[in-house]
Design a protein around this motif. Sequence first.
Motif, PDB file in Angstrom:
ATOM      1  N   THR A   1      41.764   2.821  50.400  1.00 61.23           N
ATOM      2  CA  THR A   1      41.716   4.056  51.381  1.00 61.23           C
ATOM      3  C   THR A   1      40.214   4.763  51.266  1.00 61.23           C
ATOM      4  N   TRP A   2      39.977   5.577  52.427  1.00 64.18           N
ATOM      5  CA  TRP A   2      38.769   6.089  52.413  1.00 64.18           C
ATOM      6  C   TRP A   2      38.313   6.973  51.400  1.00 64.18           C
ATOM      7  N   LEU A   3      39.370   7.572  50.669  1.00 65.42           N
ATOM      8  CA  LEU A   3      39.108   8.301  49.446  1.00 65.42           C
ATOM      9  C   LEU A   3      38.604   7.670  48.170  1.00 65.42           C
ATOM     10  N   GLU A   4      39.241   6.402  48.084  1.00 69.48           N
ATOM     11  CA  GLU A   4      39.018   5.419  46.986  1.00 69.48           C
ATOM     12  C   GLU A   4      37.541   4.733  47.183  1.00 69.48           C
ATOM     13  N   ILE A   5      37.316   4.623  48.417  1.00 69.14           N
ATOM     14  CA  ILE A   5      35.965   4.153  49.043  1.00 69.14           C
ATOM     15  C   ILE A   5      34.919   5.196  48.608  1.00 69.14           C
ATOM     16  N   SER A   6      34.981   6.678  48.874  1.00 70.40           N
ATOM     17  CA  SER A   6      34.359   7.370  48.808  1.00 70.40           C
ATOM     18  C   SER A   6      34.056   7.508  47.444  1.00 70.40           C
ATOM     19  N   VAL A   7      35.050   7.710  46.520  1.00 64.90           N
ATOM     20  CA  VAL A   7      34.683   7.996  45.016  1.00 64.90           C
ATOM     21  C   VAL A   7      34.113   6.936  44.497  1.00 64.90           C
ATOM     22  N   SER A   8      34.256   5.635  44.986  1.00 70.10           N
ATOM     23  CA  SER A   8      33.719   4.432  44.244  1.00 70.10           C
ATOM     24  C   SER A   8      32.235   4.746  44.467  1.00 70.10           C
ATOM     25  N   CYS A   9      31.771   4.966  45.821  1.00 68.55           N
ATOM     26  CA  CYS A   9      30.706   5.251  46.195  1.00 68.55           C
ATOM     27  C   CYS A   9      29.905   6.430  45.639  1.00 68.55           C
ATOM     28  N   LEU A  10      30.422   7.307  45.382  1.00 66.27           N
ATOM     29  CA  LEU A  10      29.660   8.738  44.639  1.00 66.27           C
ATOM     30  C   LEU A  10      29.528   8.154  43.121  1.00 66.27           C
ATOM     31  N   THR A  11      30.258   7.488  42.577  1.00 64.46           N
ATOM     32  CA  THR A  11      30.079   7.201  41.147  1.00 64.46           C
ATOM     33  C   THR A  11      29.117   6.239  41.096  1.00 64.46           C
ATOM     34  N   ILE A  12      28.743   5.193  41.821  1.00 63.41           N
ATOM     35  CA  ILE A  12      27.917   4.372  41.668  1.00 63.41           C
ATOM     36  C   ILE A  12      26.513   4.948  42.216  1.00 63.41           C
ATOM     37  N   LEU A  13      26.704   6.030  43.170  1.00 60.05           N
ATOM     38  CA  LEU A  13      25.451   6.703  43.549  1.00 60.05           C
ATOM     39  C   LEU A  13      24.770   7.279  42.298  1.00 60.05           C
ATOM     40  N   VAL A  14      25.606   8.231  41.916  1.00 66.43           N
ATOM     41  CA  VAL A  14      25.159   8.909  40.572  1.00 66.43           C
ATOM     42  C   VAL A  14      24.692   8.134  39.238  1.00 66.43           C
ATOM     43  N   SER A  15      25.508   7.119  39.079  1.00 63.94           N
ATOM     44  CA  SER A  15      25.005   6.064  38.001  1.00 63.94           C
ATOM     45  C   SER A  15      23.877   5.450  38.326  1.00 63.94           C
ATOM     46  N   GLY A  16      23.693   5.051  39.626  1.00 63.51           N
ATOM     47  CA  GLY A  16      22.210   4.199  39.986  1.00 63.51           C
ATOM     48  C   GLY A  16      21.273   5.257  39.905  1.00 63.51           C
ATOM     49  N   TYR A  17      21.483   6.454  40.089  1.00 62.03           N
ATOM     50  CA  TYR A  17      20.320   7.546  40.220  1.00 62.03           C
ATOM     51  C   TYR A  17      19.793   7.754  38.559  1.00 62.03           C
ATOM     52  N   LEU A  18      20.880   7.966  37.742  1.00 59.82           N
ATOM     53  CA  LEU A  18      20.339   7.729  36.311  1.00 59.82           C
ATOM     54  C   LEU A  18      19.797   6.499  35.757  1.00 59.82           C
ATOM     55  N   LEU A  19      20.333   5.385  36.188  1.00 59.93           N
ATOM     56  CA  LEU A  19      19.754   3.951  35.686  1.00 59.93           C
ATOM     57  C   LEU A  19      18.346   3.877  36.350  1.00 59.93           C
ATOM     58  N   ALA A  20      18.111   4.410  37.343  1.00 61.09           N
ATOM     59  CA  ALA A  20      16.806   4.463  37.970  1.00 61.09           C
ATOM     60  C   ALA A  20      15.882   5.027  37.137  1.00 61.09           C
ATOM     61  N   GLU A  21      16.331   6.170  36.936  1.00 63.34           N
ATOM     62  CA  GLU A  21      15.443   7.056  35.952  1.00 63.34           C
ATOM     63  C   GLU A  21      15.329   6.560  34.398  1.00 63.34           C
ATOM     64  N   PHE A  22      16.290   5.978  34.019  1.00 63.24           N
ATOM     65  CA  PHE A  22      16.179   5.285  32.683  1.00 63.24           C
ATOM     66  C   PHE A  22      15.377   4.070  32.715  1.00 63.24           C
ATOM     67  N   LEU A  23      15.404   3.294  33.563  1.00 66.43           N
ATOM     68  CA  LEU A  23      14.839   2.041  33.567  1.00 66.43           C
ATOM     69  C   LEU A  23      13.264   2.000  34.223  1.00 66.43           C
ATOM     70  N   ALA A  24      12.835   3.069  34.968  1.00 67.52           N
ATOM     71  CA  ALA A  24      11.657   3.264  35.528  1.00 67.52           C
ATOM     72  C   ALA A  24      10.397   3.251  34.708  1.00 67.52           C
ATOM     73  N   THR A  25      10.526   4.200  33.697  1.00 70.54           N
ATOM     74  CA  THR A  25       9.585   4.541  32.737  1.00 70.54           C
ATOM     75  C   THR A  25       9.986   4.727  31.296  1.00 70.54           C
ATOM     76  N   ARG A  26       9.392   4.582  30.227  1.00 69.38           N
ATOM     77  CA  ARG A  26       9.819   4.775  28.967  1.00 69.38           C
ATOM     78  C   ARG A  26       9.869   6.353  28.479  1.00 69.38           C
ATOM     79  N   ARG A  27       9.304   7.252  29.313  1.00 70.71           N
ATOM     80  CA  ARG A  27       9.239   8.683  29.312  1.00 70.71           C
ATOM     81  C   ARG A  27      10.507   9.137  29.943  1.00 70.71           C
ATOM     82  N   ALA A  28      11.455   8.426  30.713  1.00 67.02           N
ATOM     83  CA  ALA A  28      12.477   8.852  31.477  1.00 67.02           C
ATOM     84  C   ALA A  28      13.494   9.945  30.439  1.00 67.02           C
TER      85      ALA A  28
END
Length: 625
Positions: free
Chosen positions: A539-566
């Motif tokens: 459903t659109w709700l399931e797709i939207s929630v999945s996208c939201l969680t991956i978006l937030v998770s990806g944001y944090l992963l990018a911060e963590f992996l980009a530099t040792r000072r994250a």
Amino acid sequence: MTSPMIRAVLYGILPALGILWMLDAPQWIDWVVITEQYLVVILGLALLAGLVTEPLPGRLVVIDWALGLAALAAWLWMAWNYEAWLLDPLGRGPEKWVPAVIAIAVSLEATRRHCGKVLAMLGAVFLAYGFFGWLGPGIFEGAYMAPNRFLLYIYTDTNGIPGLVLKVGATQILGFIVFGATLNAVGGSAILTNLAMATMGHRRGGPAKVAIIASSLFGTLSGSTVANVMSTGVVTIPMMKKTGFPPRYAGAIEAVASNGGQIAPPVMGATAFVIAEFLQVAYTDVVAAALLPAVFYYYLLYRQVDRFAAAQGIEGVAREDLPSLRLSLLQSWPLLAPLGVLIWFLFYLGYSPGKAALYSAGAAYALHVVREPGDALRAIPRLLKASGATLIPILLVCAIAGIVIGTINTTGLGFALTLALGKIAELGGIVALLAATAIIAIILGVGMPTTGVYVIVSVLLAPALVRQGIDQMSAHLFIFYFGLLSMLTPPVAVASYSAASIAESDMWKTGVTGVKLAIVAYLLPFVFALNPALLMNGTWLEISVSCLTILVSGYLLAEFLATRRAFGGGAMRWLGLAVALVVGGSTAVLPPASLPVIALALAAIPAALLLSRLGAPALAPKETT
């Protein structure tokens, strides 16, 4: 040594024959040709061209020509007698199996030269299993089939070499190879690079972002990660190094971006059409399913590059040194117009993908004639030669795939593999099965072309995943992702090592950096295998929630992996990683759009913003290697 003229003719005759077939040329003269006859003729020509253009070392041209002509004769013999053989399925005399031996053996040798030893050995191993699998132990004991019958099954049956995979390669993929070669021959690669430079070159870490955009667009058409690296990387990697990116990082960015082009719709390196044929679904269904994972792949790569550039103080290229955006847009119409034609024929008129690609190639060539009439005739040999050179390994991979599929059908090996992987699922659960499948896919994918990776690995592994309850589309895309990751995974990271040669960086360091940059590609398949909402299956709700969680998770992963000072380093840095993995993992392990998932995603948004600010004030020490 074969002369350049002969090589050009051998290359050019393959796409020329394919174009005539796809435009229904036999019907113009009321000549009835069965599809399998066309397939084996173009394969025979590919074998001849493949052996002569990749000769044995030393002055052994005569041997190459002898083998190539023998293989061509063997496949022409089958084409000539095909209708009669259909009416005589029980006849298995030497007039049939002797040319079968020649055709199959030379196919293995040509594959060794063009696609590497791994794929050729894989074909040889499956042939050996077809002959001797009935002596195998336990669940791997195959059904017995008389040797001449097995050979003829591989040689003539539509579940063997002249089957579905070769048909897709010699029609759909051929059309897109011609389209890509036409765009390249008329300057499409330069247009893409200029457009990416004009839009992204001035931004923070601009050259790296240029590499991401140019490689993603060109890669989806090229059908080869390494070819993408070598075509766009020669421009983007030196630019990245010049603006301050360490050589290993510059090479890794190009490798990861180029590999991502193979998973990016609408073309996916021509593999989208093979997936559609295998699953018997509409091509548009494959494009829709692959869209969100590809978006998140590039989203995380872009975020990592941006955060690394911020931490290292890497600025973009000065505006005055970049192409004008207005001029680049005006000059891009020879590329954008054919893409519009492609979309029109594919999605509005409903043409087959291969034929739509051919018409789009015709539009690109017509625009080139208008722009540069003096180059009109000279461009034809260039694009035919380029198309043929790309097509040869594709057709050889399709032939090996036919051997694999034929052996599985005749021996019952597919059932044995499904049973073995099912045992893993019983002992360790579905995640253990997915992990084992991922490792096998990476190993089997080493050194193969994009389409070959998917075809071989999916035939072997997909049934086991589907039997354990994984959605069919999820299973096939899971396998496709991990087969492609062999290009980035050390110790045989072909794409990373190719980029490292341009960047003049350490190959191992470049490969490890590439794995870090592509971390989302290792994690996303597990998410959409367990939660197909990420593939637009929900459903659109399931797709939207999945996208939201991956978006937030990806944001944090990018911060963590980009530099040792994250996150300020230390414990806070590891807390950020934990939050990222919990948020992203919740999409897979909890029911889609459940209240815990929604609450976790909403709570993680301010946490992500807060944690990312903790590492912002100071620049990290400059990296130089």
